[in-house]
Motif scaffolding. Sequence first.
Motif, PDB file in Angstrom:
ATOM      1  N   THR A   1      18.884  -1.760 -26.000  1.00 19.29           N
ATOM      2  CA  THR A   1      17.870  -1.088 -25.182  1.00 19.29           C
ATOM      3  C   THR A   1      16.978  -0.256 -26.099  1.00 19.29           C
ATOM      4  OG1 THR A   1      19.439   0.696 -24.859  1.00 19.29           O
ATOM      5  CG2 THR A   1      19.317  -0.983 -23.140  1.00 19.29           C
ATOM      6  N   HIS A   2      15.794   0.093 -25.618  1.00 22.71           N
ATOM      7  CA  HIS A   2      14.815   0.796 -26.457  1.00 22.71           C
ATOM      8  C   HIS A   2      14.145   1.909 -25.681  1.00 22.71           C
ATOM      9  CE1 HIS A   2      15.552  -2.834 -28.693  1.00 22.71           C
ATOM     10  NE2 HIS A   2      14.981  -2.295 -29.734  1.00 22.71           N
ATOM     11  N   GLY A   3      14.943   2.830 -25.204  1.00 27.80           N
ATOM     12  CA  GLY A   3      14.398   3.918 -24.399  1.00 27.80           C
ATOM     13  C   GLY A   3      13.467   4.817 -25.191  1.00 27.80           C
ATOM     14  N   CYS A   4      12.397   5.263 -24.506  1.00 22.41           N
ATOM     15  CA  CYS A   4      11.420   6.156 -25.145  1.00 22.41           C
ATOM     16  C   CYS A   4      11.914   7.594 -25.134  1.00 22.41           C
ATOM     17  CB  CYS A   4      10.080   6.068 -24.410  1.00 22.41           C
ATOM     18  SG  CYS A   4      10.139   6.767 -22.738  1.00 22.41           S
ATOM     19  N   GLY A   5      12.815   7.890 -24.154  1.00 17.98           N
ATOM     20  CA  GLY A   5      13.366   9.244 -24.075  1.00 17.98           C
ATOM     21  C   GLY A   5      12.553  10.213 -23.251  1.00 17.98           C
ATOM     22  N   HIS A   6      11.363   9.825 -22.816  1.00 17.53           N
ATOM     23  CA  HIS A   6      10.557  10.796 -22.070  1.00 17.53           C
ATOM     24  C   HIS A   6      10.006  10.290 -20.737  1.00 17.53           C
ATOM     25  CE1 HIS A   6       7.073   8.698 -23.693  1.00 17.53           C
ATOM     26  NE2 HIS A   6       7.580   8.847 -24.915  1.00 17.53           N
ATOM     27  N   CYS A   7      10.230   9.020 -20.389  1.00 13.89           N
ATOM     28  CA  CYS A   7       9.768   8.551 -19.068  1.00 13.89           C
ATOM     29  C   CYS A   7      10.777   8.978 -17.998  1.00 13.89           C
ATOM     30  CB  CYS A   7       9.588   7.029 -19.070  1.00 13.89           C
ATOM     31  SG  CYS A   7      11.158   6.130 -19.112  1.00 13.89           S
ATOM     32  N   ALA A   8      10.418   8.771 -16.736  1.00 12.38           N
ATOM     33  CA  ALA A   8      11.293   9.194 -15.627  1.00 12.38           C
ATOM     34  C   ALA A   8      12.643   8.487 -15.667  1.00 12.38           C
ATOM     35  CB  ALA A   8      10.596   8.936 -14.290  1.00 12.38           C
ATOM     36  N   ALA A   9      12.644   7.218 -16.060  1.00 13.11           N
ATOM     37  CA  ALA A   9      13.907   6.469 -16.109  1.00 13.11           C
ATOM     38  C   ALA A   9      14.816   7.017 -17.210  1.00 13.11           C
ATOM     39  CB  ALA A   9      13.631   4.979 -16.327  1.00 13.11           C
TER      40      ALA A   9
ATOM     41  N   ALA B   1       0.843  -1.203   0.000  1.00  9.12           N
ATOM     42  CA  ALA B   1       0.000   0.000   0.000  1.00  9.12           C
ATOM     43  C   ALA B   1       0.879   1.255   0.000  1.00  9.12           C
ATOM     44  CB  ALA B   1      -0.926  -0.004   1.213  1.00  9.12           C
ATOM     45  N   ALA B   2       1.999   1.188   0.719  1.00  8.36           N
ATOM     46  CA  ALA B   2       2.921   2.328   0.759  1.00  8.36           C
ATOM     47  C   ALA B   2       3.570   2.538  -0.609  1.00  8.36           C
ATOM     48  CB  ALA B   2       3.998   2.100   1.822  1.00  8.36           C
ATOM     49  N   VAL B   3       3.933   1.429  -1.271  1.00  9.79           N
ATOM     50  CA  VAL B   3       4.538   1.521  -2.606  1.00  9.79           C
ATOM     51  C   VAL B   3       3.545   2.181  -3.564  1.00  9.79           C
ATOM     52  CG1 VAL B   3       5.466   0.217  -4.559  1.00  9.79           C
ATOM     53  CG2 VAL B   3       5.987  -0.518  -2.208  1.00  9.79           C
TER      54      VAL B   3
ATOM     55  N   LYS C   1      11.388  -0.837  -3.709  1.00 12.30           N
ATOM     56  CA  LYS C   1      10.273  -0.730  -4.651  1.00 12.30           C
ATOM     57  C   LYS C   1       9.804   0.699  -4.917  1.00 12.30           C
ATOM     58  CE  LYS C   1       8.435  -5.375  -3.902  1.00 12.30           C
ATOM     59  NZ  LYS C   1       7.613  -6.170  -2.981  1.00 12.30           N
ATOM     60  N   VAL C   2      10.058   1.631  -4.000  1.00  9.77           N
ATOM     61  CA  VAL C   2       9.558   2.994  -4.201  1.00  9.77           C
ATOM     62  C   VAL C   2      10.513   3.876  -5.005  1.00  9.77           C
ATOM     63  CG1 VAL C   2       8.058   3.019  -2.164  1.00  9.77           C
ATOM     64  CG2 VAL C   2      10.426   3.830  -1.964  1.00  9.77           C
ATOM     65  N   GLY C   3      11.715   3.366  -5.303  1.00 10.60           N
ATOM     66  CA  GLY C   3      12.677   4.170  -6.068  1.00 10.60           C
ATOM     67  C   GLY C   3      12.463   4.009  -7.566  1.00 10.60           C
ATOM     68  N   ARG C   4      12.719   5.055  -8.315  1.00  7.28           N
ATOM     69  CA  ARG C   4      12.655   4.922  -9.777  1.00  7.28           C
ATOM     70  C   ARG C   4      13.949   4.247 -10.241  1.00  7.28           C
ATOM     71  NH1 ARG C   4      16.683   7.613 -11.085  1.00  7.28           N
ATOM     72  NH2 ARG C   4      16.972   9.820 -10.615  1.00  7.28           N
TER      73      ARG C   4
ATOM     74  N   GLU D   1       1.746   6.816  -6.745  1.00 13.25           N
ATOM     75  CA  GLU D   1       0.662   7.757  -7.027  1.00 13.25           C
ATOM     76  C   GLU D   1       1.152   9.203  -6.848  1.00 13.25           C
ATOM     77  OE1 GLU D   1      -2.839   6.634  -4.700  1.00 13.25           O
ATOM     78  OE2 GLU D   1      -3.447   8.743  -4.743  1.00 13.25           O
ATOM     79  N   LEU D   2       1.891   9.425  -5.755  1.00 11.49           N
ATOM     80  CA  LEU D   2       2.385  10.773  -5.465  1.00 11.49           C
ATOM     81  C   LEU D   2       3.431  11.244  -6.477  1.00 11.49           C
ATOM     82  CD1 LEU D   2       2.793  10.579  -1.560  1.00 11.49           C
ATOM     83  CD2 LEU D   2       1.209  12.073  -2.808  1.00 11.49           C
ATOM     84  N   THR D   3       4.074  10.289  -7.182  1.00 11.34           N
ATOM     85  CA  THR D   3       5.159  10.662  -8.104  1.00 11.34           C
ATOM     86  C   THR D   3       4.779  10.369  -9.560  1.00 11.34           C
ATOM     87  OG1 THR D   3       6.178   8.477  -7.767  1.00 11.34           O
ATOM     88  CG2 THR D   3       6.965  10.267  -6.364  1.00 11.34           C
ATOM     89  N   ASN D   4       3.491  10.343  -9.845  1.00  8.86           N
ATOM     90  CA  ASN D   4       3.025  10.064 -11.215  1.00  8.86           C
ATOM     91  C   ASN D   4       3.617   8.793 -11.799  1.00  8.86           C
ATOM     92  OD1 ASN D   4       1.409  12.399 -11.419  1.00  8.86           O
ATOM     93  ND2 ASN D   4       3.259  13.625 -11.760  1.00  8.86           N
ATOM     94  N   GLY D   5       3.761   7.787 -10.946  1.00  2.87           N
ATOM     95  CA  GLY D   5       4.243   6.489 -11.414  1.00  2.87           C
ATOM     96  C   GLY D   5       5.748   6.377 -11.546  1.00  2.87           C
ATOM     97  N   ALA D   6       6.460   7.470 -11.302  1.00  5.70           N
ATOM     98  CA  ALA D   6       7.915   7.460 -11.528  1.00  5.70           C
ATOM     99  C   ALA D   6       8.686   6.796 -10.389  1.00  5.70           C
ATOM    100  CB  ALA D   6       8.418   8.888 -11.712  1.00  5.70           C
ATOM    101  N   GLY D   7       8.244   6.979  -9.159  1.00  6.64           N
ATOM    102  CA  GLY D   7       9.035   6.554  -8.008  1.00  6.64           C
ATOM    103  C   GLY D   7       9.971   7.673  -7.586  1.00  6.64           C
TER     104      GLY D   7
END
Lengths: 346, 346
Positions: free
Chosen positions: B86-94, A223-225, A255-258, A230-236
């Motif tokens: 690798t196949h990066g999209c270039g715009h995600c957080a990673a 639930a925390a993850v 798990k919470v890190g991008r 959610e707070l980071t728009n899915g990025a972590g």
Amino acid sequence: MKAGIFVEAGKIETQDLPKPEIKAPTDAILKIVRACVCGSDLWWYRGISKRQLNSQVGHEAIGIVESVGSQVTNVKPGDFVIAPFTHGCGHCAACLAGFDGDCMTKTDSEIVGYQAEYLRFKNANWALVKIPGQPEDYSDEQLNDLLTLADVMATGYHAAASAEVKDGDTVVVMGDGAVGLCGIIGAKLLGAKRIIAMSRHEDRQKLAKSFGATDIVPERGDAAVARVLELTNGAGADAVLECVGTEQSIDTAVKVGRPGSIVGRVGVPQKTEMDTNDLFWRNIGLRGGIASVTTYDRGVLLDAVLQGKIHPGKVFTKRFDLDLIEDAYAAMDKREAIKSLLVVSA
Amino acid sequence: MKAGIFVEAGKIETQDLPKPEIKAPTDAILKIVRACVCGSDLWWYRGISKRQLNSQVGHEAIGIVESVGSQVTNVKPGDFVIAPFTHGCGHCAACLAGFDGDCMTKTDSEIVGYQAEYLRFKNANWALVKIPGQPEDYSDEQLNDLLTLADVMATGYHAAASAEVKDGDTVVVMGDGAVGLCGIIGAKLLGAKRIIAMSRHEDRQKLAKSFGATDIVPERGDAAVARVLELTNGAGADAVLECVGTEQSIDTAVKVGRPGSIVGRVGVPQKTEMDTNDLFWRNIGLRGGIASVTTYDRGVLLDAVLQGKIHPGKVFTKRFDLDLIEDAYAAMDKREAIKSLLVVSA
């Protein structure tokens, strides 16, 4: 002198002991002004980890240098100092690289006994951190701030430094104990823009916010993850501070890190083995360990306290005289205090 | 078109397949110029890991863009490109954080089939790396150098970047395969002063030295640890590159670093669980994973190749036509080649 003694699990008391003496030319004898109880002291207090019965305790203090060994030239009798729990020599490869918590110059035995009127401090020449002036030049709050530089504030900072927090980062801090709360301060010092504190206790949430937390997540586990994503728009998070050490906390931290983020951990790991493939496939880093207390105090933290930029002393929510050491431990054990202060002299 | 097909463990062959077509607006079709065999291909070739029978293979190539989907605007037909694994999209957080190897924009399936005359390349707009000019503008050696930028050189560089190698560092490189050898180049690019290569094969030792290794340690396990400590006056290395992935190699990597150093690992870990308390008590960091190929190529590596600063193409010690793909795999399997080159066209 009066000294805190671990009698047996659940039993700690103040006893009369001989005053310590200089034994090595690198020693200093300190007259302790203030000391405190660490969350890690609770392990043996609670009987979870083993510790020699009838042994001296404590590893955080500020005090006045009373005498020094022949090789100690950086401090002199009368100096007001921070007594870190680490004892860096200042000249080995680890100390030179800024990791004095892992000093490679071995001292003769475990270092303890800070919860006492006097302390024999090893590797005093480099490890002790001089504070300008004398105790009476500081307010009660400032003395508490200075005391945190012996361990808890430096340890929280180490979590942030190990996680390589940088300007503008979104940071998650696992743990709302005194170390986690100081981790928030550390993350902010390193430029974090958003600090998500994992906390479910109202008093600690309040302190977390006063230290710089921007978001509070009371959930745990999956639930925390989900909440952090959610707070980071899915990025972590860009960096994660792990200040607990339990398996669940480390698992959540990973798990919470991008991808590419680092978990900076200072919570002593309770489980030895961990699945590091989770780290590999998401490029999550794992760093941390024992804080570089002297390095951080001299480089960043002492100035931040002296300039009033940070107020880590707020983690001391109860104070006790050394005579009442048993109450100081019990208050932390029962979670009545975030951290217990011991007033020894002055 | 001709394409390498994994028939079953130990059996790979060139078959005739339909030419691939654009399926998504982010696709590009590439006419492959050169491809190669990766050490990781040997796992399924040897039957150690599972892979779908009768499937296309390969994940490293350079080629010419033949056609592009409607959303691909950064490259156009006729462009000479590196086709990263690798196949990066270039715009995600990673991707934005420089970890395009862990791109968070999911593509539709496993990406393979570079050992063929044509390839459908996904997320082509950002992930492909344009090479100035055309294949005929480059020497044979330069084409080989460019081909390494699809994986092996970027992966070696990722080990060094993950280990945070910095100017003046003493670095240990575990593994003398093509990735380890490229790790030496990566460490040197990042300023390492001393590079200790763990290698016991004479041909690889020679290449290691030509790439920048200053010391060679043929020992393994505890003897290797002792030798590195001897070479570093007991301090250990400032950074460690782990380019193998076996339990022994990771164990040695952790032990040869000085407190505070980071093990940058790109060897796919063979064992899931590891004792991370060893890391904690010595403040050893663990980072790494899938390389950020596009990020590194654009940022550092393509320029280094074009300027003739690095010559990673030397890792190709045998060359084969695509028709002889079976021999290319066998040469690596028998360690007759450090890395096998596949000449596809031009």
